[in-house]
Structure formats: structure tokens, C-alpha cells
Design an enzyme around this catalytic site. Structure first.
Site, short mmCIF file in Angstrom:
data_model
loop_
_atom_site.label_atom_id
_atom_site.label_comp_id
_atom_site.label_asym_id
_atom_site.label_seq_id
_atom_site.Cartn_x
_atom_site.Cartn_y
_atom_site.Cartn_z
N ASP A 165 22.67 49.52 103.26
CA ASP A 165 23.31 50.19 102.14
C ASP A 165 24.38 51.09 102.76
OD1 ASP A 165 24.14 51.90 100.11
OD2 ASP A 165 22.14 52.18 99.27
N VAL A 166 25.64 50.72 102.59
CA VAL A 166 26.72 51.41 103.32
C VAL A 166 26.87 52.86 102.90
CG1 VAL A 166 28.00 49.30 103.80
CG2 VAL A 166 28.53 50.62 101.72
N ASN A 202 34.21 45.56 103.24
CA ASN A 202 34.31 44.80 102.00
C ASN A 202 33.36 45.27 100.91
OD1 ASN A 202 34.83 42.25 100.33
ND2 ASN A 202 32.65 42.01 100.84
N TYR A 245 36.47 53.05 89.91
CA TYR A 245 36.88 51.97 90.80
C TYR A 245 38.33 52.16 91.25
CZ TYR A 245 37.55 47.18 92.50
OH TYR A 245 37.82 46.09 93.28
N LYS A 248 39.86 52.84 95.07
CA LYS A 248 40.74 51.87 95.71
C LYS A 248 42.09 52.50 96.07
CE LYS A 248 37.85 48.53 95.89
NZ LYS A 248 37.31 48.12 97.21
#
Length: 275
Positions: free
Chosen positions: A84-85, A111, A180, A184
Site C-alpha cells: 500500500d503505497v 503508477n 484526483y 495530478k
């Protein structure tokens, strides 16, 4: 020997996060087919095993769908690590496992990401939903980049490459996508900082901004998604293999060259201009 394929003695090593499906799986398959050793990182072991099976099938000349789920013979060049990053301990364990198995790291494909809950207006978005997207998309990318930097800086020969998955949302938002889109846009700042700070250590960093690759995450594009004018419209998608080809090109460049930013998108998606 194929110029893109490497022998065991000069085989390079990559970490792919979010490797259990979609873009991560396609990139892992392409890297491995080109001769890279690949560490697969993701939250679900079973989907990582499915990716490993797809990699094995691709090396054997079969289509990825021909490999039974979980049937992935280990050849030493594939490593799966449940990660789990957003959790620092998980990230530390991932890169420690890569260092122990391979002794060096040449590529990180940052990613892993999540869109978060869809269809929720900005004023109604729970803080917990915002935080989950930020923790995965931004903090997770930072933690992995930090760990990769440490390995790449210390290893001999020094250096390596980081490729961040940005998204066309790093340039233009969709309706109801504040978390989101914000992450980004932040990814672009992370990419620039990594690229600058990595110069002295031969660490190159670039970003790929992807629009409408055909994955489970973009399945809704085929059914119709909300446009800026409030209407629903079906959007075209592209083969995820075309994304993998672009990442592979970026990854295979010598460290003296870098693709700083690349956009690969479905040609007729409503992104350029006004739709």
C-alpha cells in the site's frame, strides 16, 4: 540478440506500482518482455499474481489472457510485493525487497492511483475521501520516489529513472474530480522537483500524461461520462498497450536523455480545444 532484450548479466530492474491491473499490468508485461526484471507492487496479492502470469505468457508467445490466474512460474526476474503505497512501512519493505533480490534499481514507474468516489460535488466531498486520494496519488508517489532516490543515489553505477503517471487531468479537470485533479497537478510539481534534484546523481525523472486508456478504471467512458456542460457523452478509448509502448520508450533511453513530459491519449477524446 534483440537490441531491446538484455542478458542476465546486464538485465535492468524496475519497480511498477499499481501493477495488479490496467496500465501497471501492461507496462510490467512490456518491460519484462524487453528483458527487464520487474518488481510488482500493489495492494492485492492475487492480482499481482495474475500480472506475473500475464508476463510469463507474453514471454512464451501467448496472449496475456491465455495465462491462468495465479499460474506464474518464478524465473527470478519477477518479484511480487504486497504494497500500500500510502503506508511508509510498506514502501520501505518494497524497496528493501528489491535491493535484496536484485542489488540495484534502474526504474520506478510511479503508477499507483485512485480516482476516488465519482459523481460527488465538490461541496459534498467528505474529507476522508479527499485524504484517501491524496494519500495514494501524491503521498504514495512521493514515498516511492524518495525510496527510489536513496537506492539510485547509493548504488554503483549511480543513477536511474523515475516515470510518474500524471494523466491529462494534470492539465484539465473533469467535473466533480477535485481530489484526483489536484493530485495530478501536484504530480507535475513532484516530477519537476525530482528531475531537478536528481541531476547530480544521474537520476532522470519524466511524466506520462494518459488520456482514456482502456482499463477497468475507464470502463465508464464506454457508457457515458459527465462533460463540462453537464451532459453525458460516450468517449473514445485507446489500447492500453500503446501506453506501455510509450513508457518502454521512455525507460529505455540512456540516462543522458529524458522525456520530461509526454501525453498519450485517445486521438478523438474531448480534451484538445473545446471538445
Amino acid at each position: 540478440m534483440d537490441a531491446m532484450r538484455r542478458t542476465d548479466t546486464d538485465r535492468r530492474t524496475a519497480v511498477v506500482t499499481g501493477a495488479g491491473s490496467g496500465i501497471g499490468r501492461a507496462v510490467a508485461v512490456a518491460l519484462n518482455a524487453a528483458g527487464w526484471s520487474v518488481a510488482l507492487a500493489g495492494r492485492r496479492v492475487e492480482t499481482l499474481e495474475e500480472t506475473a502470469a500475464a508476463m510469463s505468457a507474453a514471454r512464451d508467445g501467448a496472449g496475456p489472457g491465455d495465462a491462468p490466474a495465479g499460474d506464474a512460474p518464478r524465473d527470478g526476474h519477477v518479484l511480487t510485493v504486497r504494497t500500500d503505497v500510502s503506508q511508509p512501512a510498506d514502501v520501505d519493505a518494497l524497496f528493501a525487497a528489491v535491493h535484496e533480490r536484485y542489488g540495484r534499481l534502474d526504474l520506478l514507474f510511479n503508477n499507483a492511483g485512485t480516482f476516488g468516489p465519482g459523481g460527488i460535488a465538490l461541496e459534498d466531498l467528505p474529507l476522508s475521501a479527499w485524504q484517501k486520494v491524496v494519500d495514494t496519488n501524491l503521498t504514495g508517489a512521493f514515498l516511492c520516489a524518495q525510496a527510489a532516490f536513496r537506492l539510485m543515489k547509493a548504488q554503483k553505477p549511480q543513477g536511474g529513472r523515475i516515470i510518474n503517471n500524471g494523466s491529462v487531468s494534470a492539465h484539465a479537470p473533469r467535473p466533480d474530480s477535485v481530489a484526483y485533479t489536484a493530485t495530478k497537478h501536484a504530480m507535475t510539481g513532484l516530477t519537476k522537483s525530482l528531475s531537478l534534484d536528481g541531476r547530480r546523481y544521474r537520476i532522470a525523472c519524466g511524466q506520462i500524461d494518459i488520456g482514456n486508456a482502456a482499463t477497468d478504471m475507464t470502463e465508464r467512458m464506454r457508457r457515458g461520462v459527465k462533460q463540462a456542460n453537464g451532459e453525458l457523452a460516450v468517449e473514445p478509448v485507446m489500447d492500453v498497450a500503446d501506453v506501455a509502448t510509450t513508457v518502454l520508450h521512455m525507460a529505455e533511453l540512456p540516462l543522458e536523455a529524458n522525456v520530461q513530459f509526454a501525453t498519450v491519449m485517445a486521438t478523438t477524446m474531448p480534451y484538445v480545444g473545446r471538445g
